[in-house]
Write an enzyme that holds these catalytic residues in place. Structure first.
Site, PDB file in Angstrom:
ATOM      1  N   SER A  12       0.761  -0.799   0.098  1.00  0.00           N
ATOM      2  CA  SER A  12      -0.126  -0.151   0.297  1.00  0.00           C
ATOM      3  C   SER A  12       0.828   1.120  -0.166  1.00  0.00           C
ATOM      4  O   SER A  12       1.515   1.381  -0.735  1.00  0.00           O
ATOM      5  CB  SER A  12      -0.926  -0.001   1.155  1.00  0.00           C
ATOM      6  OG  SER A  12      -2.094   1.112   1.192  1.00  0.00           O
ATOM      7  N   HIS A  38      -3.229  -0.997  -2.989  1.00  0.00           N
ATOM      8  CA  HIS A  38      -3.918  -0.338  -3.109  1.00  0.00           C
ATOM      9  C   HIS A  38      -4.052   0.985  -4.152  1.00  0.00           C
ATOM     10  O   HIS A  38      -3.104   1.961  -3.578  1.00  0.00           O
ATOM     11  CB  HIS A  38      -4.478   0.186  -1.580  1.00  0.00           C
ATOM     12  CG  HIS A  38      -3.895  -1.094  -0.865  1.00  0.00           C
ATOM     13  ND1 HIS A  38      -3.815  -1.045   0.754  1.00  0.00           N
ATOM     14  CD2 HIS A  38      -4.364  -2.242  -0.818  1.00  0.00           C
ATOM     15  CE1 HIS A  38      -4.013  -2.441   1.509  1.00  0.00           C
ATOM     16  NE2 HIS A  38      -4.505  -2.734   0.345  1.00  0.00           N
ATOM     17  N   ASP A 131      -4.128  -5.096   6.347  1.00  0.00           N
ATOM     18  CA  ASP A 131      -4.451  -5.622   4.487  1.00  0.00           C
ATOM     19  C   ASP A 131      -3.310  -6.978   3.945  1.00  0.00           C
ATOM     20  O   ASP A 131      -1.662  -6.429   4.663  1.00  0.00           O
ATOM     21  CB  ASP A 131      -4.671  -4.953   3.213  1.00  0.00           C
ATOM     22  CG  ASP A 131      -4.903  -5.782   2.695  1.00  0.00           C
ATOM     23  OD1 ASP A 131      -5.815  -7.022   2.680  1.00  0.00           O
ATOM     24  OD2 ASP A 131      -4.641  -5.588   0.825  1.00  0.00           O
TER      25      ASP A 131
END
Length: 189
Positions: A12, A38, A131
């Site tokens: 991310s 992301h 995540d």
């Protein structure tokens, strides 16, 4: 040729720079690489292009129904979750955000299954939140090899830290050493 070996990377915040640092170290390897970053649909193509300029392997956005080929790098498109059937065929799907993001690394990683036809390697790089933590544990549980980025080299040490805290991470390394480990584990093509 469909790939037997698979590397799935969740990343991310700080991702594009970290991915470039990792992929510019790698020669073409006998694995398909799948990146879950992301990103928004507006940014995905540009980021894939930028990574393609740094990588020795072709980089593209994954398409629904396609089979992963060795020596290729695929990026999950922004705004869609990516799952794999048989560990090698892409299924893109909408659906609710997972860990507040879409695409989510956990969705991709949790779709992997036994039997493993080759090597399965899960990597969690820099990013906020957790995540990839459940996904890394799952990859470890089904016999895969797991790697998390170290704290010093992470822009934000949320995702790699959450992955490491599962107790299911085999190696904690900076990007250059992750590249070295991948070259140890996978044959060149």
């Amino acid at each position: 040729m469909t790939s037997r070996n698979l590397v799935v990377i969740g990343v991310s915040t700080g991702g594009p720079l970290t991915l470039k640092a990792l992929f510019k170290e790698l020669p073409p390897l006998d694995a398909a690489f799948l990146i879950v970053l992301h990103i928004t649909p507006q940014m995905d193509y540009r980021i894939a292009q930028g990574l393609g300029a740094a990588a020795s392997m072709p980089v593209k956005l994954a398409e629904d129904g396609e089979f992963l080929k060795r020596g290729h790098v695929y990026m999950a498109p922004g705004g869609l979750h990516l799952q794999l059937t048989g560990n090698n065929r892409v299924v893109l799907c909408e659906g609710p955000r997972v860990n507040y993001v879409q695409p989510a690394a956990d969705v991709t990683m949790l779709s992997l299954s036994r039997p493993l036809k080759g090597k399965l390697i899960g990597i969690v790089l820099t990013g906020m939140g957790r995540d990839g933590a459940d996904g890394i544990k799952h990859i470890h549980d089904i016999g895969g090899i797991t790697i998390a980025q170290d704290q010093q080299s992470s822009t934000i040490y949320g995702m790699p830290k959450a992955a490491a805290q599962t107790g299911a991470v085999d190696y904690v390394l900076p990007p250059k050493k992750i590249a070295g480990k991948l070259m140890e584990l996978l044959a060149p093509i």
